[in-house]
Design an enzyme around this catalytic site. Structure first.
Site, PDB file in Angstrom:
ATOM      1  N   LYS A  65       0.868  -1.182   0.000  1.00  0.00           N
ATOM      2  CA  LYS A  65       0.000   0.000   0.000  1.00  0.00           C
ATOM      3  C   LYS A  65       0.900   1.225   0.000  1.00  0.00           C
ATOM      4  CE  LYS A  65      -4.543   0.907   0.557  1.00  0.00           C
ATOM      5  NZ  LYS A  65      -5.726   0.197   0.098  1.00  0.00           N
TER       6      LYS A  65
ATOM      7  N   GLY B  19     -21.686   6.285   4.523  1.00  0.00           N
ATOM      8  CA  GLY B  19     -20.838   6.695   3.391  1.00  0.00           C
ATOM      9  C   GLY B  19     -21.453   6.337   2.053  1.00  0.00           C
TER      10      GLY B  19
ATOM     11  N   GLY C 189     -20.414   7.054  -1.030  1.00  0.00           N
ATOM     12  CA  GLY C 189     -19.398   7.428  -2.015  1.00  0.00           C
ATOM     13  C   GLY C 189     -19.436   6.467  -3.195  1.00  0.00           C
ATOM     14  N   HIS C 190     -18.277   6.179  -3.765  1.00  0.00           N
ATOM     15  CA  HIS C 190     -18.228   5.316  -4.942  1.00  0.00           C
ATOM     16  C   HIS C 190     -18.876   3.956  -4.659  1.00  0.00           C
ATOM     17  CE1 HIS C 190     -15.141   8.224  -6.230  1.00  0.00           C
ATOM     18  NE2 HIS C 190     -15.542   7.888  -7.426  1.00  0.00           N
ATOM     19  N   VAL C 191     -18.446   3.313  -3.581  1.00  0.00           N
ATOM     20  CA  VAL C 191     -18.984   1.975  -3.284  1.00  0.00           C
ATOM     21  C   VAL C 191     -20.375   2.086  -2.655  1.00  0.00           C
ATOM     22  CG1 VAL C 191     -18.618  -0.179  -2.043  1.00  0.00           C
ATOM     23  CG2 VAL C 191     -16.657   1.055  -2.943  1.00  0.00           C
TER      24      VAL C 191
ATOM     25  N   TYR D 273     -22.731   4.268  -2.831  1.00  0.00           N
ATOM     26  CA  TYR D 273     -23.817   4.625  -3.749  1.00  0.00           C
ATOM     27  C   TYR D 273     -24.218   3.422  -4.617  1.00  0.00           C
ATOM     28  CZ  TYR D 273     -26.370   6.737  -7.578  1.00  0.00           C
ATOM     29  OH  TYR D 273     -27.332   7.010  -8.518  1.00  0.00           O
TER      30      TYR D 273
HETATM   31  P1  NAD Z   1     -15.277   7.353  -1.389  1.00  0.00           P
HETATM   32  O1  NAD Z   1     -14.296   8.371  -0.937  1.00  0.00           O
HETATM   33  O2  NAD Z   1     -15.816   7.425  -2.776  1.00  0.00           O
HETATM   34  O3  NAD Z   1     -16.558   7.357  -0.408  1.00  0.00           O
HETATM   35  C1  NAD Z   1     -16.478   7.530   0.974  1.00  0.00           C
HETATM   36  C2  NAD Z   1     -17.713   8.306   1.398  1.00  0.00           C
HETATM   37  O4  NAD Z   1     -17.716   8.372   2.817  1.00  0.00           O
HETATM   38  C3  NAD Z   1     -17.728   9.749   0.868  1.00  0.00           C
HETATM   39  O5  NAD Z   1     -18.983  10.041   0.296  1.00  0.00           O
HETATM   40  C4  NAD Z   1     -17.476  10.571   2.120  1.00  0.00           C
HETATM   41  O6  NAD Z   1     -18.094  11.857   2.076  1.00  0.00           O
HETATM   42  C5  NAD Z   1     -18.092   9.693   3.193  1.00  0.00           C
HETATM   43  N1  NAD Z   1     -17.623   9.959   4.549  1.00  0.00           N
HETATM   44  C6  NAD Z   1     -16.409  10.405   4.956  1.00  0.00           C
HETATM   45  N2  NAD Z   1     -16.388  10.542   6.297  1.00  0.00           N
HETATM   46  C7  NAD Z   1     -17.615  10.168   6.735  1.00  0.00           C
HETATM   47  C8  NAD Z   1     -18.214  10.093   8.018  1.00  0.00           C
HETATM   48  N3  NAD Z   1     -17.549  10.427   9.141  1.00  0.00           N
HETATM   49  N4  NAD Z   1     -19.489   9.661   8.121  1.00  0.00           N
HETATM   50  C9  NAD Z   1     -20.180   9.332   6.999  1.00  0.00           C
HETATM   51  N5  NAD Z   1     -19.671   9.406   5.755  1.00  0.00           N
HETATM   52  C10 NAD Z   1     -18.405   9.804   5.629  1.00  0.00           C
HETATM   53  O7  NAD Z   1     -14.612   5.933  -1.108  1.00  0.00           O
HETATM   54  P2  NAD Z   1     -15.043   4.526  -1.693  1.00  0.00           P
HETATM   55  O8  NAD Z   1     -14.192   4.218  -2.864  1.00  0.00           O
HETATM   56  O9  NAD Z   1     -16.534   4.458  -1.799  1.00  0.00           O
HETATM   57  O10 NAD Z   1     -14.543   3.553  -0.520  1.00  0.00           O
HETATM   58  C11 NAD Z   1     -15.250   3.483   0.698  1.00  0.00           C
HETATM   59  C12 NAD Z   1     -14.505   2.569   1.653  1.00  0.00           C
HETATM   60  O11 NAD Z   1     -14.382   1.273   1.072  1.00  0.00           O
HETATM   61  C13 NAD Z   1     -13.060   3.011   1.967  1.00  0.00           C
HETATM   62  O12 NAD Z   1     -12.735   2.622   3.287  1.00  0.00           O
HETATM   63  C14 NAD Z   1     -12.237   2.205   0.990  1.00  0.00           C
HETATM   64  O13 NAD Z   1     -10.910   2.016   1.444  1.00  0.00           O
HETATM   65  C15 NAD Z   1     -13.006   0.906   0.981  1.00  0.00           C
HETATM   66  N6  NAD Z   1     -12.811   0.122  -0.234  1.00  0.00           N
HETATM   67  C16 NAD Z   1     -13.092   0.655  -1.435  1.00  0.00           C
HETATM   68  C17 NAD Z   1     -12.910  -0.120  -2.584  1.00  0.00           C
HETATM   69  C18 NAD Z   1     -13.254   0.425  -3.948  1.00  0.00           C
HETATM   70  O14 NAD Z   1     -13.311  -0.366  -4.896  1.00  0.00           O
HETATM   71  N7  NAD Z   1     -13.492   1.705  -4.099  1.00  0.00           N
HETATM   72  C19 NAD Z   1     -12.446  -1.435  -2.483  1.00  0.00           C
HETATM   73  C20 NAD Z   1     -12.194  -1.967  -1.215  1.00  0.00           C
HETATM   74  C21 NAD Z   1     -12.375  -1.172  -0.096  1.00  0.00           C
END
Ligand code: NAD
Length: 354
Positions: A81, A181, A183-185, A187
């Site tokens: 990482k 949250g 976000g990407h996942v 939603y």
């Molecule tokens: P992202 O940044 O797109 O979404 C995260 C969301 O969480 C954002 O909308 C943000 O505003 C919100 N957020 C931040 N602080 C918050 C709080 N205190 N309370 C509520 N919401 C809050 O990230 P992502 O890509 O959706 O990933 C989300 C999690 O999943 C992360 O921990 C990431 O490491 C993990 N993850 C993601 C992937 C992937 O494919 N994107 C794969 C494995 C793990």
């Protein structure tokens, strides 16, 4: 300042390297936890860390997690990482990202970089100008793009498996899922759950994301701190890590915790608190492995969606088996998953040793 060796999060990491570029302002740490199963792969996180110690702790924990995640997903990849110290909104420039590419290239292929929080596919395009050890690209020969939809699919399927074990129900129809949250996942997960007939409670710190979820999925919005108290069938952490801790666990009013966030438990001991409360926890690095499977297809040099689906199917079978074994042995699911992952890593080390 703590050195890697003194950090409580140090776990025999093979290499921890600090990268800097005075011209672009880059300050990054790349940690390779293990290359027993193959070259280390894991995303790059950019955050305005309060201190270098915080960044070091994060990269040590996350890289170790990647070793286990790649092992449990049966990928020919080790765990690594990188973290970049800075504000993703203001500190990134083309030259900055290119110097990050230089830092990855200097490791000669021992570490493959991809996106994580604060770093997107468009940033990876710039990193790729300086190194070929990049995945999660939008374009190119084997580009896999945004891994989030595959991650979300895995979380959705994993929730159904958890629900089968804990609630003896065939699906999520009529159940309520509290998502932290959007976000990407989060939603993409919300859409899958809504389409499958689940009711949603959502929180985020981003008002726009919340309004969208409210409008599109008739989700009930709660304040960020209230999500832990929301009565629901499943709590899906999809934002930051360490949200399952001795302060939040006693507040949960759910039988199942299953979500995307990495390092959801503040310490491994917190899973025992969940178990004592009768809450089934889906080990994060198992259920959220869809994204790295997608990335692995790109690293293999040819993006094949059929291969991705087959690997995701196997991972979901593994999760099903982990829950069954945990129930049989009366152990936390995370401990059972750790045993499987460790056995695969140890076997690879033995093979390497000849
Ligand atoms: P992202 O940044 O797109 O979404 C995260 C969301 O969480 C954002 O909308 C943000 O505003 C919100 N957020 C931040 N602080 C918050 C709080 N205190 N309370 C509520 N919401 C809050 O990230 P992502 O890509 O959706 O990933 C989300 C999690 O999943 C992360 O921990 C990431 O490491 C993990 N993850 C993601 C992937 C992937 O494919 N994107 C794969 C494995 C793990």
């Amino acid at each position: 300042m703590t050195t890697a060796f003194d950090s409580p999060s140090f776990d025999g990491h093979e290499t921890v390297s600090y990268a800097s570029c005075p011209e672009t302002g880059l300050r990054a740490i790349i940690a390779i936890h293990s290359t027993a199963l193959g070259p280390a792969a894991g995303g790059c996180r950019m955050r305005a860390y309060a201190s270098t110690d915080d960044a070091l702790t994060d990269v040590l924990r996350l890289s170790r997690g990647m070793t286990y995640k790649n092992a449990i997903a049966e990928l020919p990849l080790g765990g690594g990482k990188s973290v970049v110290i800075g504000n993703p909104a203001t500190d990134k420039s083309d030259a900055f990202l290119e110097s990050l590419g230089d830092a990855v290239e200097r490791l000669g292929g021992a570490y493959w970089i991809a996106e994580d929080m604060g770093i997107g596919p468009e940033d990876m395009e710039k990193v790729a100008r300086r190194t070929r050890y990049v995945a999660g690209l939008k374009s190119g020969k084997a580009a896999s793009g945004d891994p989030s939809p595959v991650t979300a699919e895995g979380i959705f399927r994993g929730i159904r498996i958890a629900v089968k074990h804990k609630l003896e129900r065939p699906g999520v129809k009529g159940l309520t899922v509290a998502i932290q949250g959007i976000g990407h996942v989060g939603y993409a997960l919300a859409r899958l759950l809504h389409e499958a007939g689940a009711s949603l409670i959502v929180t985020d710190v981003n008002e726009i994301a919340l309004k969208k979820a409210e409008r599109e999925f008739s989700a009930r919005v709660v304040a960020p701190e209230e999500i832990y108290d929301a009565p629901a069938d499943i709590f899906a952490p999809c934002a930051a890590g360490a949200v399952l801790n001795p302060d939040t666990i006693p507040r949960l009013k759910v039988p199942v915790v299953a979500g995307a966030a990495n390092n959801q438990l503040d310490t491994p001991e917190s899973e025992m608190l969940l178990k004592q409360r009768g809450i089934l926890y889906a080990p994060d690095y198992v259920i959220n492995g869809g994204g790295i499977i997608n990335v692995a297809a790109e690293i293999a040099g040819r993006y094949d969606p059929v291969w991705v689906q087959a690997r995701l199917d196997r991972l979901m079978e593994t999760l099903d088996g982990v829950f069954a074994e945990a129930a049989r042995l009366d152990l936390p699911a995370g401990e059972v998953a750790d045993r499987i992952a460790r056995a695969r890593i140890d076997a690879a080390k033995l093979r390497k040793a000849g």
